[in-house]
Design a protein around this motif. Structure first.
Motif, PDB file in Angstrom:
ATOM      1  N   VAL A 110       1.003  -1.324  -0.071  1.00 31.65           N
ATOM      2  CA  VAL A 110       0.081  -0.004   0.003  1.00 31.65           C
ATOM      3  C   VAL A 110       0.931   1.312  -0.033  1.00 31.65           C
ATOM      4  O   VAL A 110       0.867   2.071  -0.714  1.00 31.65           O
ATOM      5  N   VAL A 111       1.758   1.287   0.809  1.00 31.48           N
ATOM      6  CA  VAL A 111       2.848   2.082   0.690  1.00 31.48           C
ATOM      7  C   VAL A 111       3.449   2.449  -0.505  1.00 31.48           C
ATOM      8  O   VAL A 111       3.784   3.700  -1.098  1.00 31.48           O
ATOM      9  N   ASP A 112       3.614   1.420  -1.286  1.00 31.52           N
ATOM     10  CA  ASP A 112       4.486   1.654  -2.543  1.00 31.52           C
ATOM     11  C   ASP A 112       3.418   2.228  -3.660  1.00 31.52           C
ATOM     12  O   ASP A 112       3.728   3.194  -4.567  1.00 31.52           O
ATOM     13  N   ILE A 113       2.085   1.861  -3.465  1.00 30.34           N
ATOM     14  CA  ILE A 113       1.011   2.229  -4.179  1.00 30.34           C
ATOM     15  C   ILE A 113       0.785   3.778  -4.128  1.00 30.34           C
ATOM     16  O   ILE A 113       0.905   4.817  -5.024  1.00 30.34           O
ATOM     17  N   VAL A 114       1.094   4.257  -2.692  1.00 28.54           N
ATOM     18  CA  VAL A 114       0.857   5.757  -2.420  1.00 28.54           C
ATOM     19  C   VAL A 114       2.006   6.546  -3.025  1.00 28.54           C
ATOM     20  O   VAL A 114       1.658   7.525  -3.601  1.00 28.54           O
ATOM     21  N   HIS A 115       3.358   6.032  -2.975  1.00 26.68           N
ATOM     22  CA  HIS A 115       4.341   6.941  -3.043  1.00 26.68           C
ATOM     23  C   HIS A 115       4.376   6.971  -4.693  1.00 26.68           C
ATOM     24  O   HIS A 115       4.351   8.245  -5.383  1.00 26.68           O
ATOM     25  N   ILE A 116       4.185   5.789  -5.761  1.00 21.57           N
ATOM     26  CA  ILE A 116       4.075   6.086  -7.010  1.00 21.57           C
ATOM     27  C   ILE A 116       2.989   6.841  -7.585  1.00 21.57           C
ATOM     28  O   ILE A 116       3.011   7.614  -8.496  1.00 21.57           O
ATOM     29  N   SER A 117       1.641   6.625  -7.000  1.00 20.37           N
ATOM     30  CA  SER A 117       0.491   7.446  -7.319  1.00 20.37           C
ATOM     31  C   SER A 117       0.698   8.711  -7.200  1.00 20.37           C
ATOM     32  O   SER A 117       0.357   9.427  -8.073  1.00 20.37           O
ATOM     33  N   LEU A 118       1.162   9.230  -6.032  1.00 19.31           N
ATOM     34  CA  LEU A 118       1.252  10.653  -5.865  1.00 19.31           C
ATOM     35  C   LEU A 118       2.391  11.132  -6.538  1.00 19.31           C
ATOM     36  O   LEU A 118       2.157  12.463  -7.132  1.00 19.31           O
ATOM     37  N   LYS A 119       3.271  10.537  -6.932  1.00 23.68           N
ATOM     38  CA  LYS A 119       4.455  11.092  -7.787  1.00 23.68           C
ATOM     39  C   LYS A 119       4.002  11.310  -9.323  1.00 23.68           C
ATOM     40  O   LYS A 119       4.508  12.111  -9.784  1.00 23.68           O
ATOM     41  N   LEU A 120       3.301  10.302  -9.680  1.00 23.29           N
ATOM     42  CA  LEU A 120       2.858  10.359 -10.981  1.00 23.29           C
ATOM     43  C   LEU A 120       1.655  11.680 -10.981  1.00 23.29           C
ATOM     44  O   LEU A 120       1.759  12.448 -12.198  1.00 23.29           O
TER      45      LEU A 120
END
Length: 970
Positions: free
Chosen positions: A569-579
């Motif tokens: 979930v932390v990976d999803i949050v990090h990549i999504s916000l970056k994109l």
């Protein structure tokens, strides 16, 4: 009499009697779990005459009718019970497979019909255990809950399930450790598994209509046999030795699949999955790959190629040495535990009364075995633990993973080579075929097939990402809108039905898909870039977006998910916000007016997607949909595992918390005019950093700062600097606002309001309105003083120009007696100058009254008709209108704070208005006397205005006398 006794039995005895009457001894169960004597005799005959050994005893020679005997054995196994399988257990007890069937395969390796019959028998014997049997084997039996007979029945069923599991493991070991595999490289002939592979050479070579039913049957039999061998595992993994032995056998089987060309045949079948003749094998291939990669870590597999394996012979590296060393180590630990203290047996015994009144005896040995008193020691509460699971971690999310053994390393390298070939040639055709099955919701699909599909895609995506491959290759087939819809729909379904294991696998796949999406967005290939823009528009920017990130974050509950799930979930949050942040800013900078060009958007889909991205409000999305107290708690729990987390997991935690602490929700109001007084209660710049000022986060940061071991590690430098900065910020904020120490102990339901209040020292809108009212009153006083000064100067100029130099006509000097004389004279003059009643009535009807006006040129008084509404002077009217407008602005701003505040502002308005519009008499001073210092200045201004009006009246009376004198002279 007996019937009467029976009716008077107690309820418990009557229930027990009825239970015994219903199930005295389950005869049907005994029949299903035992083999009839006639069948046993038949099996003994068949197994005895299948083949005979030669004089040397090295080979088993089949008899003349060996094929017919094998077919009889096959028919007997088909009559076996599916749940209890007594015939299969009997054959396993006789070791028919090890002593008869496998030697026959090696002897008759070129007799395809006989080998095919033996394969059918092996498929039946190695068939996986049914789900009901697995549940029965793992069942915990409570003797207090059931009667004694039912307990015996359940114990018998559980023993039967465990026996089936052990039989399957014995058959798997017999195949893996067959002597032919050790000699396969020496004599030029393959081992046992290569004989099975050779049966597939001819059927696979046929294409189209040339492949008949017998060919299809042969392919399915061999694939199912490989599936059964891979799926065999112990039912109960309570002991470490059993689980380690099972994993070791599985690793050996994986290595055998490469040497015996099983992987090659799987690649051939998978790469032609688009063809019509191979479409029916897609589900069995999916199950095979899942079992093959089940216990493998994709990150460890990708990194295994960089590790050099120690040279060793193929099977000479037996487990005996490693097992012996392990047993010796365990015995030493046991001996150390026994010799804890020299005088442990002379400690005495202590009697303690428990809370329920019972006695408990404590010895010295018990006290030494535990550092804490047994009564003081708290019971383990799983609800207090943030994560669940057995502790198995993935290499991608964990640091300091122990080095793999040579056998495990060799198996990982074998899987790595297979993944390279499979991803290059077979991944695309197989995934397209499987997606078609899910798209049309085929009847062939089972309940768990979707999760199996997700795991395969996740494994190959993560393996590709860690391997640092340059091209996506065939992974692009699972990066379309249908795949995202399938994954996100499954996440919603699993969240709704609370299927946590299936949800964890779906979230892991979604995490890898976001990584792939970021790679496609950053790719130099224009096709991949456009595909990424389309997927991002569907996921985030369009009207009906598929974004499930806020739902995932809001549905996280402690002590229900694993740590691996939270890392995903932390990976999803990090990549999504970056994109989202990068793409929305880029589209807005390229063309700010992109959202206004409707014609271009309609004609070009790419412009439409960029326009949607430019209109996306990233700040609102992050502050309103992502941030909450639960998210801070979630990241805090994961940060508490900083010593276990990998470097990139800690980095993403810090990045999110830094983004949160720098997120502005209110910007400070800076006064543009420097002359205006500074408002000490003005709004300051408010960030979300006070959300991190909670006791859990502070305790974790305190633990990090006091950990001496991580100070020397470079990968923890960013973590230490973040912890230091946040603790310094909290100390500075608490020094200004000591209530933060208390606020940190509670969870606040409205985090944005809490951050605003603590930053502004609990100054709310009501206090700001009161301060604004005071500022307006102060500004009004200053303006009135300036106006009064200007009017005094203008009046002095008028007096010097218009009034003759006559001492009797000078304005009042300030002496009280002179002022009284002048005011009396003014009263008399005004009374004489008033019109008659009739004339006054006419004037009242017309609404016009005669007012004196001074002609500056002639210096005489002229009468003009002016409206009665402008009875007061211009200065007084300006004062009244200005003050009324200020009060109206104050009251209009205060109406939004509620009805109570509106009533207070209304009263204030009426009170001030009554003070301002009071009578022109001298009694106004009594009305204007208030405790407010600001209104005293207003009263003084009004008195000065009244004085000036009196001066004007005196001047008018004097001018009237001059006119009478001049008329008399004429």
């Amino acid at each position: 009499m007996s019937s009467a006794v029976d009716t008077n039995l107690s309820p418990a005895l009557s229930k027990k009697a009825t239970a015994n009457a219903v199930t005295p001894v389950d005869e049907t169960l005994n029949k299903r779990m035992t083999v009839e004597s006639g069948v046993v005799d038949e099996l003994l005959l068949v197994c005895g005459v299948i083949g005979t050994t030669t004089g040397e005893g090295s080979e088993l020679v089949p008899v003349t009718d060996c094929l017919n005997w094998l077919q009889d054995l096959q028919r007997a196994l088909r009559r076996d019970d599916d749940m209890f399988r007594p015939i299969s257990l009997l054959l396993g007890k006789w070791k028919v497979v090890q002593q008869k069937l496998l030697p026959l395969i090696m002897t008759c390796r070129y007799d395809s019909s006989m080998i095919l019959t033996i394969v059918k028998i092996l498929v039946i014997l190695t068939k996986p255990i049914s789900e009901v049997t697995q549940q029965t084997g793992r069942l915990a039996i409570n003797p207090k809950k059931y009667s004694e007979q039912i307990v015996k029945q359940k114990i018998k069923e559980r023993d039967n399930a465990l026996a089936q599991s052990e039989m399957l493991m014995e058959l798997k070991r017999a195949v893996v450790y067959h002597p032919s595999h050790a000699k396969s490289g020496e004599g030029g002939e393959g081992g046992l598994l290569s004989i099975f592979v050779s049966l597939l050479a001819e059927p696979i070579s046929k294409t189209g209509s040339s492949r008949n039913e017998m060919d299809h049957l042969t392919i399915e039999l061999i694939l199912h046999l490989f599936r059964n061998l891979l799926s065999a595992e112990p039912l109960m993994k309570s002991s470490t030795d059993a689980s380690q032995t099972s994993a070791r056998v599985h690793q050996e089987l994986v290595c055998l699949f490469k040497s015996e060309l099983v992987f090659d045949i799987l690649l051939v079948v998978a790469q032609d999955m688009d063809s019509r003749e191979n479409q029916n094998y897609n589900l069995i291939m999916m199950e095979l790959l899942n079992l093959l990669l089940k216990n493998q870590d994709p990150t460890a597999v990708a990194r295994s190629i960089k590790v050099k394996s120690t040279p060793s012979s193929k099977f000479q590296e037996n487990e005996s040495g490693s097992l012996l060393r392990e047993n010796l180590r365990k015995e030493k630990q046991k001996m150390r535990g026994m010799a804890t203290s020299r005088h442990s047996n002379f400690g005495g015994t202590l009697m303690v009364k428990r809370g329920d009144g019972r006695r408990q005896y404590l010895s010295a040995a018990l006290m030494e075995s535990s550092n804490q008193h047994p009564l003081v020691k708290q019971r383990r509460n799983r609800k207090r633990e943030a994560f669940v699971g057995s502790g198995r971690t993935m290499a991608a999310h964990t640091r300091g993973v122990s080095a793999a053994s040579p056998l495990v390393l060799r198996a990982q390298q074998t899987i790595h080579d297979f993944c390279e070939k499979f991803l290059a040639d077979s991944y695309g055709p197989l995934m397209k075929s499987l997606k078609n099955e899910f798209r049309r919701e085929s009847v062939r699909l089972e309940e768990g097939d979707r999760v199996i599909f997700f795991r395969l895609v996740w494994f190959f995506c993560q393996w590709w990402r860690v391997s640092r491959k340059t091209n996506l290759e065939h992974l692009i087939f699972t990066m379309d809108v249908f795949s995202f819809n399938l994954v996100l729909g499954s996440i919603d379904s699993f969240l709704q039905h609370k299927k946590h294991l299936q949800l964890a696998q779906s979230v892991a796949l979604y995490s890898e898909m976001t990584h792939m999406l970021h790679f496609m967005y950053s790719s130099k290939d224009p096709t991949e870039n456009v595909m990424a823009l389309g997927l991002m528009d569907t996921l985030y920017f369009c009207r009906d977006s598929l974004d499930c990130l806020p739902k995932l974050l809001s549905n996280w509950i402690p002590s229900t998910m694993t740590r691996e799930y939270l890392c995903d979930v932390v990976d999803i949050v990090h990549i999504s916000l970056k994109l989202l942040e990068t793409h929305s800013k880029l589209c807005l900078e390229e063309n700010p007016n992109l959202s206004k060009s409707k014609k271009d958007k309609a004609n070009n889909a790419l412009l439409q997607m960029k326009a949607n991205a430019a209109e996306f409000d990233f700040t609102s999305y992050f502050a309103r949909k992502i941030i909450s107290n639960k998210i801070v708690c979630m990241y805090t729990h994961l940060l508490s595992q900083y010593s276990i987390n990998s470097a990139h997991v800690n980095h993403r935690i810090i990045a999110f918390l830094l983004r949160l602490s720098k997120q502005n929700i209110v910007v400070s109001e800076e006064a543009e005019d420097t002359d205006t007084p500074q408002n000490l209660l003005a709004t300051k710049t408010v960030t979300l950093e006070p959300m991190l000022y909670n006791i859990n986060t502070l305790l974790v940061l305190e633990k990090i700062l006091n950990d001496k071991w991580i100070r020397k590690e470079k990968e923890f430098s960013h973590l230490l600097s973040f912890a230091t900065r946040l603790m310094d910020s909290f100390a500075a904020a608490a020094e200004e606002n000591p209530l933060l120490y208390v606020e940190s102990l509670f969870r606040h339901p409205l985090p944005h309001r809490f951050c605003e209040l603590t930053t502004n020292h609990y100054v709310n809108e009501e206090l700001r309105m009161i301060a604004e009212r005071e500022l307006l009153l102060e500004e009004h006083r200053r303006m009135m003083e300036e106006e009064m000064d200007n009017e005094e100067g203008s009046m002095q100029e008028d007096e010097t120009l218009d009034i003759p130099k006559n001492k009797t006509l000078q304005p009042p000097t300030g002496d009280d007696e002179d002022e009284e004389i002048e005011w009396n004279e003014t009263e008399k003059i005004t009374e004489n100058s008033r019109p008659d009643k009739k004339e006054q009535g006419d004037l009242d009807q017309t609404g016009i009254s005669e007012q004196p006006r001074v002609d500056e040129d002639v210096g005489i008084t002229l009468l003009k008709k002016q409206p009665t509404e402008v009875d007061s002077s211009d200065d007084e009217s300006i004062f009244k209108t200005t003050r009324a407008a200020k009060i109206k602005a104050i009251t209009s701003d205060s109406e939004s704070d509620g009805e109570d505040h509106a009533m207070e502002s209304k009263d204030l308005k009426l009170g001030v208005h009554s003070k301002v519009t009071s009578d022109d008499s001298m009694n106004n001073t009594k009305v204007l006397e208030e405790s407010d210092d600001s209104l005293l200045d207003v009263r003084r201004g009004e008195e000065q205005l009244k004085r000036k009006r009196g001066d004007v009246a005196v001047d008018s009376s004097k001018k009237k006398k001059l006119e009478e004198v001049s008329s008399g002279e004429d």
